[in-house]
Enzyme design. Structure first.
Site, mmCIF file in Angstrom:
data_model
loop_
_atom_site.group_PDB
_atom_site.id
_atom_site.type_symbol
_atom_site.label_atom_id
_atom_site.label_comp_id
_atom_site.label_asym_id
_atom_site.label_seq_id
_atom_site.Cartn_x
_atom_site.Cartn_y
_atom_site.Cartn_z
ATOM 1 N N HIS A 116 0.809 -1.229 0.000
ATOM 2 C CA HIS A 116 0.000 0.000 0.000
ATOM 3 C C HIS A 116 0.840 1.275 0.000
ATOM 4 O O HIS A 116 0.366 2.336 0.396
ATOM 5 C CB HIS A 116 -0.963 -0.007 1.201
ATOM 6 C CG HIS A 116 -2.029 -1.058 1.096
ATOM 7 N ND1 HIS A 116 -2.792 -1.476 2.162
ATOM 8 C CD2 HIS A 116 -2.456 -1.792 0.030
ATOM 9 C CE1 HIS A 116 -3.648 -2.414 1.753
ATOM 10 N NE2 HIS A 116 -3.463 -2.628 0.475
ATOM 11 N N CYS A 124 2.893 13.871 -7.122
ATOM 12 C CA CYS A 124 1.910 14.836 -7.614
ATOM 13 C C CYS A 124 0.657 14.114 -8.098
ATOM 14 O O CYS A 124 0.735 13.139 -8.834
ATOM 15 C CB CYS A 124 2.506 15.678 -8.746
ATOM 16 S SG CYS A 124 1.282 16.764 -9.493
ATOM 17 N N CYS A 142 2.847 20.984 -6.721
ATOM 18 C CA CYS A 142 3.928 20.540 -7.608
ATOM 19 C C CYS A 142 4.321 21.687 -8.546
ATOM 20 O O CYS A 142 3.571 22.657 -8.711
ATOM 21 C CB CYS A 142 3.406 19.363 -8.421
ATOM 22 S SG CYS A 142 4.527 18.721 -9.651
ATOM 23 N N CYS A 144 4.109 21.595 -11.540
ATOM 24 C CA CYS A 144 3.106 21.646 -12.611
ATOM 25 C C CYS A 144 1.824 22.338 -12.153
ATOM 26 O O CYS A 144 0.895 22.521 -12.932
ATOM 27 C CB CYS A 144 2.791 20.239 -13.118
ATOM 28 S SG CYS A 144 1.648 19.321 -12.072
ATOM 29 N N GLY A 181 -1.931 -9.373 12.577
ATOM 30 C CA GLY A 181 -2.523 -8.060 12.841
ATOM 31 C C GLY A 181 -3.244 -7.422 11.675
ATOM 32 O O GLY A 181 -3.156 -6.219 11.463
ATOM 33 N N SER A 183 -7.187 -7.299 9.668
ATOM 34 C CA SER A 183 -8.584 -7.725 9.736
ATOM 35 C C SER A 183 -8.953 -8.600 8.538
ATOM 36 O O SER A 183 -9.991 -9.254 8.546
ATOM 37 C CB SER A 183 -9.496 -6.494 9.789
ATOM 38 O OG SER A 183 -9.214 -5.643 8.696
ATOM 39 N N ALA A 225 0.564 -9.068 18.916
ATOM 40 C CA ALA A 225 1.798 -9.397 18.185
ATOM 41 C C ALA A 225 2.999 -9.382 19.140
ATOM 42 O O ALA A 225 3.878 -10.238 19.053
ATOM 43 C CB ALA A 225 1.999 -8.398 17.053
HETATM 44 P P1 OAD Z 1 -7.380 -3.009 10.413
HETATM 45 O O1 OAD Z 1 -7.473 -1.784 11.259
HETATM 46 O O2 OAD Z 1 -8.502 -3.323 9.496
HETATM 47 O O3 OAD Z 1 -7.201 -4.288 11.347
HETATM 48 C C1 OAD Z 1 -6.271 -4.337 12.386
HETATM 49 C C2 OAD Z 1 -6.231 -5.754 12.938
HETATM 50 O O4 OAD Z 1 -5.206 -5.808 13.919
HETATM 51 C C3 OAD Z 1 -7.537 -6.217 13.616
HETATM 52 O O5 OAD Z 1 -7.845 -7.524 13.168
HETATM 53 C C4 OAD Z 1 -7.168 -6.225 15.100
HETATM 54 O O6 OAD Z 1 -7.832 -7.263 15.817
HETATM 55 C C5 OAD Z 1 -5.686 -6.514 15.043
HETATM 56 N N1 OAD Z 1 -4.902 -6.003 16.186
HETATM 57 C C6 OAD Z 1 -5.140 -4.923 16.969
HETATM 58 N N2 OAD Z 1 -4.156 -4.776 17.868
HETATM 59 C C7 OAD Z 1 -3.270 -5.779 17.652
HETATM 60 C C8 OAD Z 1 -2.024 -6.174 18.257
HETATM 61 N N3 OAD Z 1 -1.512 -5.475 19.270
HETATM 62 N N4 OAD Z 1 -1.398 -7.258 17.775
HETATM 63 C C9 OAD Z 1 -1.918 -7.964 16.736
HETATM 64 N N5 OAD Z 1 -3.066 -7.645 16.138
HETATM 65 C C10 OAD Z 1 -3.750 -6.578 16.583
HETATM 66 O O7 OAD Z 1 -5.966 -2.912 9.642
HETATM 67 P P2 OAD Z 1 -5.497 -3.649 8.318
HETATM 68 O O8 OAD Z 1 -6.016 -5.040 8.249
HETATM 69 O O9 OAD Z 1 -4.043 -3.443 8.215
HETATM 70 O O10 OAD Z 1 -5.321 0.422 3.501
HETATM 71 O O11 OAD Z 1 -6.218 -2.775 7.235
HETATM 72 C C11 OAD Z 1 -5.992 -3.044 5.889
HETATM 73 C C12 OAD Z 1 -5.944 -1.778 5.066
HETATM 74 O O12 OAD Z 1 -7.131 -1.004 5.276
HETATM 75 C C13 OAD Z 1 -4.842 -0.818 5.434
HETATM 76 O O13 OAD Z 1 -3.610 -1.133 4.817
HETATM 77 C C14 OAD Z 1 -5.329 0.474 4.932
HETATM 78 C C15 OAD Z 1 -6.749 0.386 5.450
HETATM 79 O O14 OAD Z 1 -7.623 1.208 4.847
HETATM 80 C C16 OAD Z 1 -4.967 1.487 2.791
HETATM 81 O O15 OAD Z 1 -4.581 2.531 3.301
HETATM 82 C C17 OAD Z 1 -5.089 1.257 1.335
#
Ligand code: OAD
Length: 236
Positions: A116, A124, A142, A144, A181, A183, A225
């Protein structure tokens, strides 16, 4: 279950890891879908889009400033460091991350695939020229004339094709695949553990809560984690 994970890791030669915001939570960086992910009552899904930036670039810019400030002060935590240890053990090791905070690289991991993008890169919105991801009160412009935006992937945008291709390819080769970690609801990242499994990997999830991937993985370790990864890696 912990013993089984350690045994599988000991036997494997090819290990692939997918991380999400949860691994940086204990460094003080809010996750996206927790209550603490909200900023001024906006959901990340409402801010991390090209439409939001087009509508109100300053608002989106300020949200990224807020996140950059937090990330700038954050340090890699024991879970990040455990993954550095793990990388040293395998001839084939890839760390695929959805995080844009750069903490895996700061911790010392080498084979990092950033699906990501990275919050410390900008480019830009109009012409694509690259800039450093700096914190400035106003959205910069930018040469531009276009607005400069954060170098991260927004909803509705494609992932960097070469990074995604590589992530897909290494996932298919994994013998053990760790999902930490995340979702597991944002595609295509959430498909990578399934690609690994389809090709014979043993897939384990590390998360304090159930996720969308829980029904598909071979094992789930419930805990944070920082509680679990140092323990998994301890003692070789
Ligand atoms: P989320 O915020 O959707 O999920 C975070 C996960 O981490 C959840 O399942 C929690 O249970 C878990 N969690 C919380 N604390 C934790 C800990 N201390 N140790 C282990 N796990 C823990 O985040 P992502 O799955 O990373 O995309 O979200 C995916 C994408 O959605 C991101 O990369 C971002 C977001 O919009 C973009 O920016 C494109």
């Amino acid at each position: 279950m912990m013993e089984e994970v350690r045994k599988r890791l000991k036997e494997a030669k090819k290990v692939v890891v997918l991380t999400g915001a949860g691994i940086s939570q204990e460094s003080g960086i809010p996750t996206f879908r927790g209550r603490d992910g909200l900023w001024k009552n906006y959901k990340p899904e409402e801010l991390a889009t090209p439409e939001a930036f087009r509508r109100n670039p300053q608002l989106v810019w300020e949200w990224y400033n807020w996140r950059r400030e937090i990330i700038r002060k954050a340090e890699p935590n024991p879970a990040h460091l455990a993954l550095v240890e793990l990388e040293k053990r395998y001839p084939f090791f890839y760390l695929i991350t959805q995080n844009v905070d750069g903490l895996h690289q700061r911790a010392g991991n080498k084979n990092v695939l950033e699906l990501h993008g990275n919050i410390w890169r900008n480019f830009c919105f109009e012409c694509g020229k690259e800039y450093r991801g700096e914190i400035t009160p106003q959205v910069p412009r930018c040469e531009c004339g276009g607005y400069i935006r954060p170098g991260v992937v927004w909803f509705g945008e494609p992932l960097p094709a070469d990074v995604l291709r590589k992530a897909w390819e290494v996932s298919a080769q994994a013998e053990v695949f760790l999902v930490i970690g995340t979702s597991g609801v944002v595609q295509p990242a959430a498909s990578l553990p399934l690609v690994a499994k389809e090709h014979g990997a043993w897939v384990v999830e590390i998360n304090p809560q159930e996720t969308a991937l829980t029904p598909w993985v071979d094992a789930s370790l419930r805990g944070t984690a920082c509680q679990l990864l140092p323990e998994i890696v301890k003692g070789g």
